[in-house]
Design a protein around this motif. Structure first.
Motif, PDB file in Angstrom:
ATOM      1  N   SER A   1       0.833  -1.185   0.000  1.00  0.00           N
ATOM      2  CA  SER A   1       0.000   0.000   0.000  1.00  0.00           C
ATOM      3  C   SER A   1       0.874   1.245   0.000  1.00  0.00           C
ATOM      4  CB  SER A   1      -0.936   0.012   1.205  1.00  0.00           C
ATOM      5  OG  SER A   1      -0.184   0.061   2.398  1.00  0.00           O
TER       6      SER A   1
ATOM      7  N   SER B   1       0.448   5.695   0.493  1.00  0.00           N
ATOM      8  CA  SER B   1      -0.435   6.763   0.911  1.00  0.00           C
ATOM      9  C   SER B   1       0.134   8.105   0.471  1.00  0.00           C
ATOM     10  CB  SER B   1      -0.634   6.747   2.426  1.00  0.00           C
ATOM     11  OG  SER B   1       0.598   6.984   3.086  1.00  0.00           O
TER      12      SER B   1
ATOM     13  N   TYR C   1      -5.219   6.776  -0.277  1.00  0.00           N
ATOM     14  CA  TYR C   1      -4.499   5.519  -0.102  1.00  0.00           C
ATOM     15  C   TYR C   1      -4.710   4.647  -1.344  1.00  0.00           C
ATOM     16  CZ  TYR C   1      -4.894   7.211   4.658  1.00  0.00           C
ATOM     17  OH  TYR C   1      -4.852   8.001   5.776  1.00  0.00           O
TER      18      TYR C   1
END
Length: 129
Positions: free
Chosen positions: A19, A21, A80
């Motif tokens: 991930s 952000s 995100y």
């Protein structure tokens, strides 16, 4: 002055998850469309996913639909990108981008990088086979 601060990324084997952000500072978050573009070595920068930070509307590149999810948190002024089932062809530098759209804008987010005025520093995503 608007700034975009990216975090996350890294390396993973194919099939794994990562991930990233991106936090927007210096202006009102909900007056922007934000998203992610990527550039692999020797290739042009391409659209990945974008979101209208006011309305929440999203757009995805066809090849990431069902694998990537873009979301926003207005309280943190951040977006995100959750990436699952990663493939080697997802390897690239991922750039966060922001386009000013003004207050109370409910338009679909743009997918062309030319409309985005602000860019993050980029973060490397490497997927090994």
């Amino acid at each position: 002055q608007v700034q975009l601060v990216e975090s996350g990324g890294g390396s993973v084997q194919a099939g794994g998850s990562l991930s990233v952000s991106c936090a927007l500072t210096g202006d009102i978050f909900t007056r922007y469309t934000m998203g992610w573009f990527r550039q692999a070595p020797g290739k042009e920068r391409e659209f990945v996913a974008v979101i209208n930070c006011n309305a929440g509307y999203t757009e995805y590149k066809d090849s990431v639909k069902g694998r990537f999810t873009i979301s926003r948190d207005a309280a943190k002024s951040a977006v995100y990108l959750e990436m699952t089932s990663l493939k080697p062809e997802d390897t690239a530098v991922y750039y966060c981008a922001a386009q000013y759209i003004g207050p109370r804008n409910y338009a679909r987010p743009g997918i062309h990088d030319s409309v985005y005025e602000k860019w993050g520093q980029g973060t490397q995503i490497t997927v090994s086979s």
